[in-house]
Design a protein around this motif. Structure first.
Motif, PDB file in Angstrom:
ATOM      1  N   ARG A  63     -20.745   3.119 -23.493  1.00 52.76           N
ATOM      2  CA  ARG A  63     -19.360   2.665 -23.639  1.00 52.76           C
ATOM      3  C   ARG A  63     -18.575   3.593 -24.549  1.00 52.76           C
ATOM      4  O   ARG A  63     -17.463   4.015 -24.225  1.00 52.76           O
ATOM      5  CB  ARG A  63     -19.324   1.234 -24.181  1.00 52.76           C
ATOM      6  CG  ARG A  63     -17.915   0.679 -24.326  1.00 52.76           C
ATOM      7  CD  ARG A  63     -17.910  -0.819 -24.516  1.00 52.76           C
ATOM      8  NE  ARG A  63     -18.653  -1.299 -25.646  1.00 52.76           N
ATOM      9  CZ  ARG A  63     -18.146  -1.468 -26.873  1.00 52.76           C
ATOM     10  NH1 ARG A  63     -16.889  -1.192 -27.122  1.00 52.76           N
ATOM     11  NH2 ARG A  63     -18.904  -1.929 -27.841  1.00 52.76           N
ATOM     12  N   VAL A  64     -19.161   3.958 -25.690  1.00 58.56           N
ATOM     13  CA  VAL A  64     -18.485   4.852 -26.636  1.00 58.56           C
ATOM     14  C   VAL A  64     -18.274   6.227 -26.001  1.00 58.56           C
ATOM     15  O   VAL A  64     -17.194   6.806 -26.091  1.00 58.56           O
ATOM     16  CB  VAL A  64     -19.284   4.953 -27.955  1.00 58.56           C
ATOM     17  CG1 VAL A  64     -18.750   6.065 -28.837  1.00 58.56           C
ATOM     18  CG2 VAL A  64     -19.259   3.619 -28.684  1.00 58.56           C
ATOM     19  N   SER A  65     -19.288   6.732 -25.335  1.00 60.99           N
ATOM     20  CA  SER A  65     -19.185   8.038 -24.686  1.00 60.99           C
ATOM     21  C   SER A  65     -18.084   8.049 -23.631  1.00 60.99           C
ATOM     22  O   SER A  65     -17.292   8.989 -23.567  1.00 60.99           O
ATOM     23  CB  SER A  65     -20.529   8.395 -24.049  1.00 60.99           C
ATOM     24  OG  SER A  65     -20.432   9.602 -23.343  1.00 60.99           O
ATOM     25  N   SER A  66     -18.013   7.006 -22.819  1.00 61.09           N
ATOM     26  CA  SER A  66     -16.978   6.973 -21.779  1.00 61.09           C
ATOM     27  C   SER A  66     -15.589   6.833 -22.388  1.00 61.09           C
ATOM     28  O   SER A  66     -14.617   7.386 -21.856  1.00 61.09           O
ATOM     29  CB  SER A  66     -17.252   5.863 -20.760  1.00 61.09           C
ATOM     30  OG  SER A  66     -17.132   4.601 -21.350  1.00 61.09           O
ATOM     31  N   MET A  67     -15.475   6.144 -23.514  1.00 58.29           N
ATOM     32  CA  MET A  67     -14.176   6.030 -24.178  1.00 58.29           C
ATOM     33  C   MET A  67     -13.738   7.378 -24.742  1.00 58.29           C
ATOM     34  O   MET A  67     -12.580   7.770 -24.620  1.00 58.29           O
ATOM     35  CB  MET A  67     -14.240   4.980 -25.287  1.00 58.29           C
ATOM     36  CG  MET A  67     -14.392   3.566 -24.764  1.00 58.29           C
ATOM     37  SD  MET A  67     -14.584   2.369 -26.087  1.00 58.29           S
ATOM     38  CE  MET A  67     -12.898   2.283 -26.682  1.00 58.29           C
ATOM     39  N   ILE A  68     -14.658   8.109 -25.362  1.00 50.91           N
ATOM     40  CA  ILE A  68     -14.338   9.419 -25.919  1.00 50.91           C
ATOM     41  C   ILE A  68     -13.978  10.404 -24.809  1.00 50.91           C
ATOM     42  O   ILE A  68     -13.055  11.208 -24.954  1.00 50.91           O
ATOM     43  CB  ILE A  68     -15.518   9.954 -26.760  1.00 50.91           C
ATOM     44  CG1 ILE A  68     -15.676   9.109 -28.021  1.00 50.91           C
ATOM     45  CG2 ILE A  68     -15.329  11.424 -27.106  1.00 50.91           C
ATOM     46  CD1 ILE A  68     -16.945   9.388 -28.800  1.00 50.91           C
ATOM     47  N   ASN A  69     -14.684  10.346 -23.696  1.00 52.58           N
ATOM     48  CA  ASN A  69     -14.467  11.294 -22.607  1.00 52.58           C
ATOM     49  C   ASN A  69     -13.349  10.895 -21.652  1.00 52.58           C
ATOM     50  O   ASN A  69     -13.060  11.639 -20.718  1.00 52.58           O
ATOM     51  CB  ASN A  69     -15.769  11.493 -21.827  1.00 52.58           C
ATOM     52  CG  ASN A  69     -16.783  12.244 -22.648  1.00 52.58           C
ATOM     53  OD1 ASN A  69     -16.474  13.259 -23.258  1.00 52.58           O
ATOM     54  ND2 ASN A  69     -17.993  11.728 -22.693  1.00 52.58           N
ATOM     55  N   ALA A  86      -7.869   9.786 -23.819  1.00 50.42           N
ATOM     56  CA  ALA A  86      -8.395  10.063 -25.155  1.00 50.42           C
ATOM     57  C   ALA A  86      -8.505  11.568 -25.379  1.00 50.42           C
ATOM     58  O   ALA A  86      -8.237  12.058 -26.482  1.00 50.42           O
ATOM     59  CB  ALA A  86      -9.755   9.402 -25.347  1.00 50.42           C
ATOM     60  N   GLN A  87      -8.866  12.308 -24.355  1.00 50.63           N
ATOM     61  CA  GLN A  87      -8.979  13.757 -24.488  1.00 50.63           C
ATOM     62  C   GLN A  87      -7.616  14.407 -24.712  1.00 50.63           C
ATOM     63  O   GLN A  87      -7.499  15.374 -25.455  1.00 50.63           O
ATOM     64  CB  GLN A  87      -9.662  14.361 -23.261  1.00 50.63           C
ATOM     65  CG  GLN A  87     -11.136  14.046 -23.175  1.00 50.63           C
ATOM     66  CD  GLN A  87     -11.903  14.627 -24.339  1.00 50.63           C
ATOM     67  OE1 GLN A  87     -11.841  15.823 -24.597  1.00 50.63           O
ATOM     68  NE2 GLN A  87     -12.631  13.777 -25.053  1.00 50.63           N
ATOM     69  N   ILE A  88      -6.576  13.867 -24.099  1.00 54.55           N
ATOM     70  CA  ILE A  88      -5.224  14.402 -24.292  1.00 54.55           C
ATOM     71  C   ILE A  88      -4.710  14.073 -25.688  1.00 54.55           C
ATOM     72  O   ILE A  88      -4.192  14.932 -26.396  1.00 54.55           O
ATOM     73  CB  ILE A  88      -4.264  13.863 -23.214  1.00 54.55           C
ATOM     74  CG1 ILE A  88      -4.630  14.466 -21.856  1.00 54.55           C
ATOM     75  CG2 ILE A  88      -2.812  14.159 -23.566  1.00 54.55           C
ATOM     76  CD1 ILE A  88      -3.927  13.814 -20.679  1.00 54.55           C
ATOM     77  N   GLN A  89      -4.854  12.817 -26.101  1.00 59.75           N
ATOM     78  CA  GLN A  89      -4.314  12.408 -27.404  1.00 59.75           C
ATOM     79  C   GLN A  89      -5.246  12.753 -28.566  1.00 59.75           C
ATOM     80  O   GLN A  89      -4.834  12.744 -29.708  1.00 59.75           O
ATOM     81  CB  GLN A  89      -3.975  10.920 -27.405  1.00 59.75           C
ATOM     82  CG  GLN A  89      -5.152   9.999 -27.222  1.00 59.75           C
ATOM     83  CD  GLN A  89      -4.757   8.560 -26.995  1.00 59.75           C
ATOM     84  OE1 GLN A  89      -3.609   8.264 -26.698  1.00 59.75           O
ATOM     85  NE2 GLN A  89      -5.710   7.660 -27.144  1.00 59.75           N
ATOM     86  N   ARG A  90      -6.510  13.063 -28.264  1.00 58.91           N
ATOM     87  CA  ARG A  90      -7.529  13.445 -29.241  1.00 58.91           C
ATOM     88  C   ARG A  90      -7.827  12.357 -30.262  1.00 58.91           C
ATOM     89  O   ARG A  90      -8.108  12.625 -31.418  1.00 58.91           O
ATOM     90  CB  ARG A  90      -7.173  14.773 -29.905  1.00 58.91           C
ATOM     91  CG  ARG A  90      -7.196  15.924 -28.938  1.00 58.91           C
ATOM     92  CD  ARG A  90      -7.077  17.258 -29.615  1.00 58.91           C
ATOM     93  NE  ARG A  90      -5.967  17.420 -30.518  1.00 58.91           N
ATOM     94  CZ  ARG A  90      -4.735  17.797 -30.167  1.00 58.91           C
ATOM     95  NH1 ARG A  90      -4.468  18.034 -28.911  1.00 58.91           N
ATOM     96  NH2 ARG A  90      -3.796  17.938 -31.073  1.00 58.91           N
TER      97      ARG A  90
END
Length: 98
Positions: free
Chosen positions: A22-28, A32-36
């Motif tokens: 769940r955490v990995s999919s949220m980070i990726n 999330a990748q655009i807003q960092r």
């Protein structure tokens, strides 16, 4: 008749595997990748041991800033990767022969 490989039987996911996924999919996630940054909310199903282990791994990860919020959520922030971290695009000089 062709023999098929039988996949090994796999039991249900552990709490640690479920939380890590769940955490990995949220980070990726693309947003999330655009807003960092991303905020991870702790669910009722996240055990103390699992939550502590995943948060410990994130704490040890270089380049990730962590803010522990009052509602038990955690906000992760990171800087944009350098050009060295990005995949290199290679232009083929000749088209592939197939």
């Amino acid at each position: 008749m062709a023999m098929t490989k039988k996949q090994p039987e796999r039991g249900p996911m552990s709490g640690l595997e479920r939380l890590s996924l769940r955490v990995s999919s949220m980070i990726n996630h693309p947003v999330a990748q655009i807003q960092r940054w991303v905020t991870i909310h702790r669910l009722d199903t996240d055990g103390n041991r699992e939550w502590g282990e995943v948060m410990g791994l994130l704490t040890e990860t270089d380049g990730i800033g962590m803010t522990f919020n009052d509602d038990e959520s955690v906000t992760l922030k990171w800087e944009a990767g350098t050009d060295e971290d990005r995949p290199i695009e290679v232009m083929a000089e000749e088209p592939a022969p197939f």
